[in-house]
Each structure stands twice: as C-alpha cells, then as structure tokens.
Enzyme design. Structure first.
Site, mmCIF file in Angstrom:
data_model
loop_
_atom_site.group_PDB
_atom_site.id
_atom_site.type_symbol
_atom_site.label_atom_id
_atom_site.label_comp_id
_atom_site.label_asym_id
_atom_site.label_seq_id
_atom_site.Cartn_x
_atom_site.Cartn_y
_atom_site.Cartn_z
ATOM 1 N N LYS A 9 0.841 -1.193 0.000
ATOM 2 C CA LYS A 9 0.000 0.000 0.000
ATOM 3 C C LYS A 9 0.879 1.247 0.000
ATOM 4 O O LYS A 9 1.975 1.249 0.536
ATOM 5 C CB LYS A 9 -0.898 -0.023 1.234
ATOM 6 C CG LYS A 9 -1.904 1.117 1.312
ATOM 7 C CD LYS A 9 -2.743 0.973 2.571
ATOM 8 C CE LYS A 9 -3.798 2.076 2.639
ATOM 9 N NZ LYS A 9 -3.169 3.409 2.761
ATOM 10 N N LYS A 14 7.382 0.163 1.167
ATOM 11 C CA LYS A 14 7.880 -0.776 0.167
ATOM 12 C C LYS A 14 9.125 -0.244 -0.523
ATOM 13 O O LYS A 14 10.051 -1.012 -0.854
ATOM 14 C CB LYS A 14 6.788 -1.090 -0.863
ATOM 15 C CG LYS A 14 6.324 0.109 -1.663
ATOM 16 C CD LYS A 14 5.127 -0.217 -2.524
ATOM 17 C CE LYS A 14 4.693 1.002 -3.325
ATOM 18 N NZ LYS A 14 4.442 2.174 -2.478
ATOM 19 N N LYS A 40 4.953 8.599 -8.450
ATOM 20 C CA LYS A 40 5.719 9.637 -7.740
ATOM 21 C C LYS A 40 7.183 9.617 -8.148
ATOM 22 O O LYS A 40 7.925 10.550 -7.876
ATOM 23 C CB LYS A 40 5.622 9.429 -6.221
ATOM 24 C CG LYS A 40 4.219 9.493 -5.646
ATOM 25 C CD LYS A 40 4.234 9.618 -4.131
ATOM 26 C CE LYS A 40 5.068 8.567 -3.447
ATOM 27 N NZ LYS A 40 4.558 7.193 -3.642
ATOM 28 N N ASP A 127 -1.836 -0.825 -4.170
ATOM 29 C CA ASP A 127 -3.270 -0.741 -3.932
ATOM 30 C C ASP A 127 -4.033 -1.438 -5.055
ATOM 31 O O ASP A 127 -5.241 -1.638 -4.963
ATOM 32 C CB ASP A 127 -3.710 0.726 -3.840
ATOM 33 C CG ASP A 127 -3.010 1.432 -2.675
ATOM 34 O OD1 ASP A 127 -1.823 1.762 -2.846
ATOM 35 O OD2 ASP A 127 -3.638 1.643 -1.629
#
Length: 636
Positions: A9, A14, A40, A127
């Site tokens: 998530k 991560k 990002k 997600d």
C-alpha cells in the site's frame, strides 16, 4: 537472474524495503537493477543522492516509441542501476498504462536480461487500482512476489487484494513468497495480527521490520539507506537476512494464496483475525426476479387508407414495443439470433450516426483516430465500417463531404498516460480560428477512461469565443441528439417561427436519398402536392430554416428513428402521418393517396399521376423482362 516484485500500500515502506535490499545485494557483488513503478517516481532517490532521475514516460522519444535506454537507466551508488516509470500530473491521465508501457519498452530493449543483471527489483504501488500496476505480473517480469504490510487494517486489506492479483497471474510463473511486516508499533501483538492474517490468506510472514524511527529518518534526511548508514543496527541485520531468504526460496515450493472475500476480511479484521474462515456468514441478498421482457408483437397489417388512421401521436408511441426497435433485429425468424448478428448493443450507441449534417458546424473528435474508422455507422440505410476522409494530424481540420469541417485530437499512447487535455485545447483553438457558428466535441472511450475534464476546457473556450459548444459522448452515457440540438437552435430564431405553412406542402422525414425518393417527389408534384424539403437522413441546416412552410410531416416508418422523430416534432403545430413504406406498385399507390388526402389534394389527381407514371415504367419493365427471359437468377 532473480526477479523480485515488492508490492505494498502507498506509504507502507515498500520503497524503503526495495532500496535496502538493493544495497544488500550490491554489497555482495551482485549486479542490481531497481525499477520504480510508482507515479511519484521517488523509489530510487536513496540510491542517487536525493536526485529524482528522468522517467521513462517523460523521455524525449516516448511519444513515438523511440526511447534511448541510456536516457532512462541511471547508475546509482554501489553500481546499482535505476529506472523510474513516472506518470502524469496528479488528477489526469492513466498512470497504470504508463507503467505497462515502460515494461514493454524494457522488454523490447532487452534490459531485463541475465547478461546484464543478477537481481532485478520492482517497487510497485500495491493498492492494485488498475491492471497497469500489475504489469510486472502480467508481462512475466516477476518470479517472486513480496508484499509489505503493517498491522493496520487498510494495509492488510491492500495485501489481501494483491493476493488476488497474484492468483490471477499464476499462469505467468509467479509465486507469492510471503509478507514483510513493517510494523508501526512494534508490539508482539501487532506482529501476531499479521501472522494470523497470513495464515488465513494461505501465505506466511518472511520478516518483521519493526521501525526505528530515528534511524530511518536520519537515512532519509541524508538520502541513503539504513544498511549503508547503520550496518550494525537490528534493522540492517533483518534486511540482510530477508535478502538472503529471498534468494534461497524456491518459488515452486511457495503455496498458492487464498485471499479472503471482502466480507470475510472485514468480519475477521474486527476480531484481529482470531476466528477461523467461515465463522461469519452474511445472508445473501435475494434478488427480485427480473420482469419478463415484453415480447415485440408483429406489426399489424395495412388497414384501409383513411387519413385519420395514419395520424400518429409520436409522444404516445414512443413507448410502444413495436416501435422501440433499435437495430435490424426485426427480421423474420428468431429475433435473438438477429440481435446477435446485428450486434445490437454496439449499434444502439451509434444508431443516430446515420444522420448527416451540413451547415456552419465544426466537428471535433476527441480520441484516437482509429475509433472513427472502426465505429459502425449507418450510411444511407446501410452499415458502414469505413469513415472517411482521413485526418492528417491532431488539431488539424479537413473538409468532410456534406458535414462541415472535421478534425480529431488523434490521441496517442503518450496522451493516454499524460492526459489528453493539451491535445483537446490545441484542437479547440484551431477550430475557433477556422470560424463557423458551432463546435461539436465527440468524445470516445479514451478520454472517458483517462478522466479528461472536458467541461473545464469547454467553459474556457466559451469565455473567449462567441461560438456555441456542444458535447457528445455515447460511451459515457451522454449522447447528444444533434438533430434536436440544431432544430432547437432554429426555433430560437424569430425568423423560423414567422414562416407560415403553404397549402398542400409537405416535408418528407427519414426517406433515404436515391431514385426511389426522387420518384415519390415527382409523383407528389404531379398530384399537386409541393415537397417543401426532405429532412433526414440528411439534415441541411439552411434548408431547415423553412421547415414550417411544410404543413404536413410525412414520416418514413423506420422504427429506429421514432425517438428522433418525436424529439424533432415535439411542440410543432403541424400534423404528422406515417403510412407504411411505399413498396411495390400497390404500396406506392396507397401511400400516394394517403399523403395527398392528408395534404388536402385531390385523390383523383393522385390516381391519375400514378397511372401516368406506371405506364411510363411499364415500357422499361417489359424491356427488362424480354432481356431477362431464359436466364436464371440466384440470390446468395
């Protein structure tokens, strides 16, 4: 070569796990590639001294598929190579497609190859919001999957969804090795929550990475990894143990995950996953049986040709199942088979494309140009799968026969990823410079899927231009009845309402162009009835200004146009009739008598006009019979 995908998530850590594993492998002398699959594009900042590297989707050759690998593969510390997919600006475009496209480019350029690397690590936003984020699974890049999670419910919920994605792509040779518990609190009971969830979902916990906030903040501040700055720390030792474990684990020995259903997850999460699966059950909702479809009755036979029997109430008949036919399914035999043959649902969205418009209109398609050519349309009553002319480049306009000017934004893959608003804005400005009175934007599926905010651009265009703007998007359930829009525009002109109906003058609506309609015009003229104009399937905006000169509307009985007829004639003071189509000699005679009587012309004159035409046609008919004598004709 080890290919490991780290899912999790957003904000769960991560990327932190990925770069610390990369450093551990590089310190052991392995050749490492880190691929950031987060829009990002900040996965690799800890490996590049805090510098955001150039992304694949922003590369100079990305639009035309000519990306140079040297432009997007950046060497970081310890010889670790770094790639970032990147993505669109927040709120526009499709980041998932950008990740998929990056994966395709890396594959085409043979970047992920044993001759180059020993370990490839993918850092993927987990997600699982769309299929694009599962690109490493779909395209066979992954072999080993690791999910980073915390003890928090939403993090575990994301992990459960990732387990579903892994099951979906098992045939691609991937395996879920297990979970990495990146615990927020660090208490033993938190670790137990993750372990209990893992057991219920058919997997295991590979490591507990209790966060030491001070160490990780310091590493982040210095744009480095914990394994580099604090090699003797507990966190660094656990990263090294995890790295070794991931290399040694055989994916063939991993168990197949058994993700929980949403209902199971939320019930079990309320008791910290202490209960067994199946302990909770919710009553399945009993759906009410759908009402049986109303059978479409056979159209009644032709009655005696009295004028009052041909008067129609379009508003009342709009819901008549006999008239609510949207395709060619109303043929002989099994209707459902005809529906399959004619692809009803596909044609339903485009059934009004058979109307051709001429006037001061600029048509602008917002989408990929192939969509225009592959969308079936109805051209003069026949299905057409080729829509010309070709549009040379996005933003340019060409003259389309009988339809004003036509242009397209011609969205390509780069626009899908980054958003199509820039292309639409350029095309709108070009259309405004071209002039006219109205711009119609036809949006296809692509801008709908990538979430283009066309309303914002249209409002801006309205403020800077005197043109009228209309929007049409059948794919999103926002179809535009263009004929009605033009007709309503005419009604707002006082000159339109000032036109008085002429005696014995009619308008023909829905009659397909060709020799047959021209013969009907000639017959009506000979019978003393004026054809004021023929409207539909061609809509001539200038000719329609004189619509009210025709005091009688004669409708071609095409069931698929009933709704269109009703929308055009609603509020019109004139009468409307729809006698059966004039097929054959007797059908044409009856049709002519009905129209002439309704228009106030002499029925005897109508019969005389028909007989004169029949005698002239009989000569040609007998000649054709003589030439066809002795020949056989087969219809295939």
């Amino acid at each position: 070569m080890q290919k490991i995908v780290i899912f999790g998530k957003g904000g769960i850590g991560k990327s932190t796990v990925t770069v610390n594993l990369a450093v551990t492998y590089a310190q052991k002398g392995l050749r490492v590639l880190v691929v950031g699959c987060d829009p990002k594009h900040d996965t690799t900042v800890a490996l590049t001294g805090g510098r955001l590297i150039a992304t694949v989707v922003a590369a100079a050759g990305f639009r035309d598929g000519r990306v140079e690998i040297s432009d997007v593969v950046v060497r970081g510390r310890l010889g670790i190579d770094c790639v970032e997919a990147g993505g669109p600006e927040p709120g526009v475009g499709c980041a998932g497609r950008g990740i998929s496209r990056m994966a395709e480019i890396l594959e085409a350029k043979r970047v992920i190859d044993p001759s180059r690397y020993d370990v490839v690590l993918f850092d993927v936003l987990g997600d699982v919001v769309c299929g694009g984020f599962a690109a490493p699974l779909r395209q066979g890049f992954a072999e080993k999957v690791v999910i980073v999670t915390s003890e928090e419910s939403m993090s575990l919920y994301a992990a459960n969804n990732i387990c579903r994605a892994v099951r979906t792509y098992l045939s691609n040779g991937i395996s879920l090795l297990g979970l990495v518990a990146n615990l927020r609190g660090g208490a033993d009971e938190d670790a137990e929550v993750v372990r209990r969830f893992a057991a219920l979902a058919g997997t295991r916990v590979l490591a507990d990475l209790t966060r030491n906030a001070r160490l990780f903040r310091e590493a982040e501040r210095r744009s480095m990894t914990v394994c580099e700055l604090f090699p003797a720390s507990v966190a660094a030792r656990r990263f090294r143990a995890l790295a070794e474990q991931l290399i040694l684990l055989d994916p063939a020995q991993a168990s197949v995950p058994a993700p929980l259903s949403d209902e199971e997850f939320f019930e079990l999460s309320r008791v910290d996953f202490t209960a067994a699966r199946g302990a909770f059950s919710s009553a399945a909702a009993v759906a009410s049986p759908a009402p049986a479809p109303t059978p479409i009755q056979a159209v009644s036979a032709w009655a005696a040709p009295r004028v009052e029997e041909n008067e129609i109430d379009l508003r009342a008949e709009a819901d008549d199942p006999v008239l609510d036919v949207r395709s060619g399914a109303g043929q002989w035999g099994d209707r459902e088979r005809w529906r399959l043959f004619f692809a009803d649902r596909e044609f339903e969205r485009n059934r009004e494309s058979g109307v051709r418009f001429s006037g001061p209109i600029l048509w602008l398609q917002h989408g990929d140009i192939e969509c225009r050519y592959s969308t079936p349309s109805f051209d003069e009553g026949l299905v057409s799968f080729l829509n010309l002319p070709c549009v040379p480049a996005y933003g340019e306009l060409v003259r389309a026969k009988g339809s004003g000017d036509y242009g397209s934004t011609n969205l390509c893959e780069a626009d899908v990823i980054g958003g199509g608003l820039e292309a639409l804005d350029a095309a709108l400005r070009g259309a405004e410079e071209r002039g006219g009175e109205m711009i119609v934007i036809n949006a296809t599926c692509v801008p709908l899927l990538i979430g283009d905010d066309w309303r914002m651009l249209m409002e801006r265009a309205k403020k800077r231009s005197k043109l009228e703007f209309l929007y049409n998007s059948p794919a999103s359930g926002q179809p535009l009845n263009m004929a009605k829009a033009l007709f309503d525009r005419l009604r707002r002109d006082p000159a339109f309402s000032s036109v008085a109906p002429a005696a014995r003058s009619v308008n023909l609506l829905g009659f397909p162009p060709g020799k047959g309609t021209e013969e009907l015009r000639s017959l009506l003229t000979a019978a003393g009835v004026e054809v004021n104009l023929a409207l539909l399937p061609f809509f001539d905006y200038e000719a329609a200004r004189h619509f009210r000169r025709g005091g009688l509307q004669v409708l071609y009985p095409a069931a698929e146009r009933r709704d269109l007829y009703a929308s055009l004639l609603e509020g019109e003071p004139s009468r409307a009739i729809s006698p059966p189509a004039p097929y054959g000699l007797e059908g044409t005679r009856r049709w002519l008598r009905v129209v002439c009587e309704a228009a106030g012309a002499d029925a005897g004159r109508a019969d005389a006009a028909f007989e004169d035409a029949r005698r002239d046609a009989a000569v040609d008919w007998e000649d054709a019979r003589a030439r066809a004598a002795g020949r056989r004709l087969a219809f295939v």
